[in-house]
Design a protein around this motif. Structure first.
Motif, PDB file in Angstrom:
ATOM      1  N   LEU A  51      -2.194 -56.800  74.504  1.00 53.90           N
ATOM      2  CA  LEU A  51      -2.458 -56.768  73.066  1.00 53.90           C
ATOM      3  C   LEU A  51      -1.211 -56.435  72.258  1.00 53.90           C
ATOM      4  N   THR A  52      -0.366 -55.553  72.799  1.00 56.85           N
ATOM      5  CA  THR A  52       0.764 -55.030  72.025  1.00 56.85           C
ATOM      6  C   THR A  52       2.136 -55.460  72.536  1.00 56.85           C
ATOM      7  N   GLY A  53       2.211 -55.956  73.782  1.00 60.80           N
ATOM      8  CA  GLY A  53       3.521 -56.257  74.364  1.00 60.80           C
ATOM      9  C   GLY A  53       4.311 -55.003  74.680  1.00 60.80           C
ATOM     10  N   ALA A  54       3.620 -53.933  75.100  1.00 61.21           N
ATOM     11  CA  ALA A  54       4.290 -52.644  75.324  1.00 61.21           C
ATOM     12  C   ALA A  54       5.311 -52.698  76.447  1.00 61.21           C
ATOM     13  N   HIS A  55       5.133 -53.609  77.409  1.00 59.69           N
ATOM     14  CA  HIS A  55       6.083 -53.654  78.535  1.00 59.69           C
ATOM     15  C   HIS A  55       7.486 -54.032  78.059  1.00 59.69           C
ATOM     16  N   GLN A  56       7.578 -54.787  76.963  1.00 56.64           N
ATOM     17  CA  GLN A  56       8.892 -55.132  76.431  1.00 56.64           C
ATOM     18  C   GLN A  56       9.597 -53.897  75.884  1.00 56.64           C
ATOM     19  N   VAL A  57       8.822 -52.985  75.305  1.00 57.83           N
ATOM     20  CA  VAL A  57       9.395 -51.729  74.803  1.00 57.83           C
ATOM     21  C   VAL A  57       9.955 -50.919  75.966  1.00 57.83           C
ATOM     22  N   VAL A  58       9.169 -50.827  77.047  1.00 57.83           N
ATOM     23  CA  VAL A  58       9.620 -50.086  78.216  1.00 57.83           C
ATOM     24  C   VAL A  58      10.874 -50.736  78.797  1.00 57.83           C
ATOM     25  N   ALA A  59      10.888 -52.069  78.849  1.00 56.58           N
ATOM     26  CA  ALA A  59      12.051 -52.780  79.388  1.00 56.58           C
ATOM     27  C   ALA A  59      13.301 -52.487  78.568  1.00 56.58           C
ATOM     28  N   GLU A  60      13.160 -52.518  77.251  1.00 55.28           N
ATOM     29  CA  GLU A  60      14.312 -52.244  76.397  1.00 55.28           C
ATOM     30  C   GLU A  60      14.786 -50.797  76.545  1.00 55.28           C
ATOM     31  N   PHE A  61      13.827 -49.876  76.705  1.00 54.06           N
ATOM     32  CA  PHE A  61      14.188 -48.468  76.866  1.00 54.06           C
ATOM     33  C   PHE A  61      14.973 -48.255  78.160  1.00 54.06           C
ATOM     34  N   ILE A  62      14.478 -48.827  79.263  1.00 54.23           N
ATOM     35  CA  ILE A  62      15.160 -48.652  80.541  1.00 54.23           C
ATOM     36  C   ILE A  62      16.491 -49.388  80.545  1.00 54.23           C
ATOM     37  N   GLU A  63      16.525 -50.565  79.918  1.00 52.07           N
ATOM     38  CA  GLU A  63      17.779 -51.313  79.849  1.00 52.07           C
ATOM     39  C   GLU A  63      18.833 -50.525  79.080  1.00 52.07           C
ATOM     40  N   ALA A  64      18.405 -49.851  78.026  1.00 51.24           N
ATOM     41  CA  ALA A  64      19.357 -49.045  77.257  1.00 51.24           C
ATOM     42  C   ALA A  64      19.867 -47.875  78.085  1.00 51.24           C
ATOM     43  N   LEU A  65      18.978 -47.218  78.839  1.00 51.75           N
ATOM     44  CA  LEU A  65      19.405 -46.102  79.681  1.00 51.75           C
ATOM     45  C   LEU A  65      20.312 -46.555  80.811  1.00 51.75           C
ATOM     46  N   ALA A  66      20.000 -47.745  81.377  1.00 53.35           N
ATOM     47  CA  ALA A  66      20.767 -48.226  82.536  1.00 53.35           C
ATOM     48  C   ALA A  66      22.149 -48.724  82.137  1.00 53.35           C
ATOM     49  N   SER A  67      22.348 -49.055  80.861  1.00 48.75           N
ATOM     50  CA  SER A  67      23.658 -49.505  80.350  1.00 48.75           C
ATOM     51  C   SER A  67      24.221 -50.682  81.147  1.00 48.75           C
ATOM     52  N   GLY A  68      23.330 -51.612  81.506  1.00 49.20           N
ATOM     53  CA  GLY A  68      23.776 -52.814  82.189  1.00 49.20           C
ATOM     54  C   GLY A  68      23.910 -52.688  83.692  1.00 49.20           C
ATOM     55  N   SER A  69      23.652 -51.520  84.259  1.00 46.02           N
ATOM     56  CA  SER A  69      23.770 -51.331  85.705  1.00 46.02           C
ATOM     57  C   SER A  69      22.428 -51.624  86.379  1.00 46.02           C
ATOM     58  N   LEU A  70      22.414 -52.636  87.248  1.00 51.08           N
ATOM     59  CA  LEU A  70      21.172 -53.008  87.922  1.00 51.08           C
ATOM     60  C   LEU A  70      20.707 -51.893  88.854  1.00 51.08           C
TER      61      LEU A  70
END
Length: 889
Positions: free
Chosen positions: A548-567
């Motif tokens: 309904l909300t697309g919340a997984h995209q928010v989580v993805a962006e949050f983790i991507e920001a924390l990871a700073s490009g490191s897989l």
């Protein structure tokens, strides 16, 4: 083990552990008096209903009588949850002070209200279908009360953790559009009516896919395991484990590992696994020298790993198959090798602990002492027997099925009956296996051959299951139905038939014993399903919120920001979040929670770094770490159950168990980068990863290398190999393990994996490369969600038939030369790369640019790095042999 016989679990089993497993798995309330048979009766009826809907019987009755007795999928889900709502109100006390010997009036009210809110969807299904998305006031009232009662049920059956998670998601639906939220996590919002309809009145929320899998698949497998265990298979597996391993160093601990692995075949709960096997193994481990915390930790690690073992995998296997679109038969193959490698390493860890503690095995009496040659002969005979059994199922039964397809069912039933009666003839010549008291003196270990011959018939239902799934290719649900029927037949008939074969001795009571085992299995299966059904219903709220909300995209962006490009940092963060989200939740619930949020993150962020990760590998990654939450302090419920038996400290037990499970936590990282561990390799077609089975010799190589690597890693974590390791040897063992697991890590440092060329040369490269080549493209453009930044994405495209570069690239992506750069047009909807429209703003001032084109470089085989790793391992052996004072085995 020869001890005094008893018909119930050993009196030394800790009540605290039983309370934990009851409160988590089946409910702690046991009414007396007039209500004594109420909960068992409803549970028995629930099991009958599930067997009925899984059988061909409804279709036969409807065809013969014309009566509407066939339930559709939605009706099955609704009735399934209605049973769970009734039983959770009756079997799980609302508070710690609530009565356990009777059902109070408020629980009667909650049971009736919860079931009524569910059955409303069945009774008024035609009216609801006539007003899609337009709820009436009654609809809204029923939906609201239904969600509230479901929340109460979640709290009762699963505790606060899942309720808090679900409440956060619901709060996000209703308040996620508020101005006081950050723009990054805000969404447009939904009306109360739309949300209620979404969550309760259709199959996007509570009554979604997860509950459907619970109703159609999980229940049957849990029921199958419950009847199998009540009929005596649990004791049979424990005795086999002790007979095979009890005489070795730390024998009871090694037996605990094997018994828990065998229990994992049919068990749906690591906590129940701890209590079932730990009641016997933990006291024996303590008596042979293991400290209380280590004895409990071994059982915890064994039991949590049991949830990783195919074919049931804590009942989550069916959810993984459904969510990823992976055939169930393929999934159990993918999950097989990591589970086996993990168990071999755990047995080795136990062996190292026994060496450090200077422990010996349990005694064999002189009359039954066996030479090494005889032990090896028995082991080889067992392996050959398993191989012969697999050969018979796959080739003989498969050949007969292909030869006479119209009579395949009759042939299978005839063969089953022949083998069943033959195994009972063998078993009747020996006394039945008795349930031992672990606190009684140990006089001798049983012989493996004697144990096996008393319980060969317990293997037949498992063969029926494998035959139906692998040979006849029935659906998992129908396969579980026939396997359960076979197990019911065995439970009802094994004791009377053995009594007849023994000359009629004990025949009178044997019928009642069979009926009792069948009834207890039906009741136990239903009671064990209560938290699973409630959890899958609650998980539907999480899945519904995401859709309904697309919340997984928010989580993805949050983790991507924390990871700073490191897989690698991203994977570590996902693992930590999976551990946190999985704390305090049963196996099935924690998988649903962590997979809904974390699996899409792994796939999408992996793709942004140029790594194509199969969806099933991402789901197995989060599943593994969700399982490890069962022994992660401070919430690890399995550790509390083990500590209740051992008398040790639950927090210390949890930390020790987690230390043993570090090797399991390593596996998910490895199969993300090396999918051979899952017996698959990835073929990329137009940017889509397709998992394909590796050849058998690649699988064998992967198994051998993985075992050596895991044993080296286990020795490093225990700081003990042939003797105690110094820090240099420990570091060397870690290097050996990582090199064997991922040799490409070193090869990438020596030879880059890709040849990188400017994006402007895309057409020349495509024309020169052969058809079927995968080109790795780096696209750079304005971030769709953040217009002030530009991001990059890697994708893979496959060259098609054609003569020019443009023809071979196809129409999935359109490239335009713009001076000294190559720009990319927005992909059309429905094409493989249409998702890029969610990543890039193709109409921004700065166009999306093809930055680089990368092709695979010709490199040395990565397996060459096995040689220095094995040489380093040999050096460690040489240096340790000089200091070794205790035999390694």
């Amino acid at each position: 083990m020869t001890t005094q016989a008893t018909d119930v679990h050993a009196p030394g089993a800790a009540t605290a552990a039983d309370d934990i497993v009851a409160s988590v798995d089946s409910g702690a309330r046991m009414p007396i008096g007039n209500q004594k048979y109420l909960i068992p009766g409803i549970a028995f009826i629930w099991s009958l209903f599930q067997l009925y809907i899984a059988s061909p019987l409804p279709f036969i009755i409807q065809q013969a009588t014309g009566l509407h007795v066939v339930f559709n999928n939605t009706e099955v889900r609704v009735i399934h949850l209605a049973f769970a709502m009734i039983l959770v109100a009756m079997a799980f006390p609302l508070t710690s002070r609530a009565p356990r010997d009777r059902i109070p009036l408020y629980d009667w009210a909650l049971a009736i209200i919860g079931a009524a809110c569910c059955l409303y969807l069945v009774v008024f299904k035609d009216q609801i279908a006539a007003r899609p998305g337009l709820p009436t006031t009654t609809d809204l009232v029923v939906s609201t009360i239904g969600l509230v009662t479901l929340g109460i049920a979640v709290y009762r059956a699963l505790g606060l953790p899942l309720l808090i998670v679900v409440s956060v998601f619901l709060a996000y639906v209703f308040f996620g559009s508020s101005d006081w939220l950050m723009d990054a996590i805000r969404w447009k919002g939904a009306s109360y009516g739309k949300a209620m309809w979404h969550f309760w009145m259709q199959t996007e929320g509570v009554f979604g896919v997860a509950l459907g899998v619970s109703a159609s698949l999980i229940f049957l497998f849990v029921l199958f395991g419950a009847i199998l265990e009540k009929a005596g298979a649990g004791n049979f597996f424990i005795k086999i484990a002790f007979a095979l391993l009890g005489h070795l160093r730390g024998g009871p601990a090694k037996a605990a590992v094997v018994a828990s692995g065998l229990s994992g075949i049919y068990s749906g709960s690591s906590i129940a696994n701890v209590v079932t096997t730990g009641t016997f193994t933990i006291p024996l481990m303590k008596r042979t020298g293991f400290p209380a915390e280590k004895a409990g930790a071994v059982e915890v690690a064994s039991s949590t790993n049991g949830q990783l073992t195919p074919p049931v995998m804590g009942a989550a296997a069916f959810l993984i198959a459904e969510f990823t679109g992976t055939p169930y038969t393929d999934l159990i193959v993918y999950a097989f090798l990591p589970a086996i490698v993990s168990y071999i390493a755990l047995v080795y860890i136990v062996h190292l602990e026994a060496l450090k503690l200077g422990l010996k095995g349990l005694p064999h009496p002189p009359s039954k002492a066996q030479s090494l040659t005889r032990k090896l002969g028995g082991f080889l005979f067992g392996m050959l027997a398993i191989g012969a059994l697999a050969f018979f199922v796959h080739y003989v039964l498969g050949y007969l099925t292909a030869l006479m397809p119209d009579a395949s069912l009759e042939i299978a039933v005839a063969i089953f009956l022949i083998f069943y009666f033959a195994s009972l003839v063998i078993a009747a010549r020996r006394p039945d296996l008795e349930v031992d008291d672990p606190d009684a003196p140990i006089t001798e270990l049983p012989r493996a051959g004697d144990v096996v011959l008393t319980g060969l018939h317990f293997i037949l239902p498992i063969i029926v299951l494998l035959y139906c799934v692998m040979i006849v290719r029935m659906s998992p649900a129908l396969s579980a139905f026939w396997a359960t029927l076979a197990m019911i037949f065995i439970a009802l008939t094994q004791h009377p038939l053995k009594a007849i074969l023994r000359g009629g001795k004990g025949l009178a009571g044997s019928f009642g014993l069979g009926v009792d085992e069948f009834a207890r299995g039906m009741i136990s299966g239903a009671r064990n399903m209560i938290p699973i059904a409630v959890a899958t219903g609650a998980a539907g709220i999480i899945v519904g919120t995401i859709s309904l909300t697309g919340a997984h995209q928010v989580v993805a962006e949050f983790i991507e920001a924390l990871a700073s490009g490191s897989l690698m940092l991203m994977l570590i963060l996902v693992a930590v979040m999976s551990l946190i989200l999985g704390m305090g939740l049963p196996t099935t619930a924690n998988y649903i929670v962590v997979s809904s949020l974390m699996a899409p993150v792994i796939v999408s962020l992996g793709a942004s770094e140029g790594l194509i990760i199969p969806l099933v590998a991402a789901h197995l990654f989060v599943f593994y770490f969700g399982i490890l939450a069962d022994d992660t302090p401070p919430v690890g419920l399995a550790a509390y159950a083990a500590a209740g038996i051992s008398g040790g400290d639950p927090i210390k037990t949890g930390f020790q168990g987690f230390a043993y499970d570090i090797r399991t936590g390593l596996l998910p990282f490895l199969f993300i980068f090396n999918t051979e561990l899952l017996l698959m390799h990835v073929e990329i077609v137009d940017g889509v990863a397709k998992a394909v089975f590796v050849p058998w010799y690649i699988g064998l190589k992967a198994f051998v290398i993985a075992v050596i690597a895991m044993l080296a890693f286990a020795a490093a974590t225990q700081r003990y190999f042939l003797t105690r390791c110094n820090w240099v040897e420990t570091a060397a063992l870690v290097v050996v393990a990582l090199t064997l697991f991922r040799p490409g890590m070193w090869l990438d440092l020596v030879q880059p994996p890709y040849i990188e060329r400017p994006g402007t040369e895309i057409f020349q490269i495509a024309e020169a490369e052969p058809v079927g080549t995968n080109l790795r493209l780096e696209l750079v453009g304005t971030d769709f969600n953040n217009p002030d930044s530009r991001g990059s994405v890697f994708l893979v495209t496959t060259l098609k038939e054609g003569t020019t570069g443009e023809e071979k690239l196809g129409t999935d992506l359109a490239f335009l030369e713009d001076g000294d750069r190559m720009t990319v047009e927005e992909p059309f909807p429905g094409t493989p790369f249409a998702y890029l429209s969610q990543d890039f703003d193709f109409y921004a001032d700065e166009p999306v640019v093809l930055q680089t084109v990368q092709t695979h470089a010709e490199r040395l085989p990565k397996e060459l790095f096995y040689i220095p790793a094995l040489v380093l391992l040999a050096l460690v052996v040489v240096f340790q042999r000089r200091r070794q004072t205790e035999p390694a085995f």
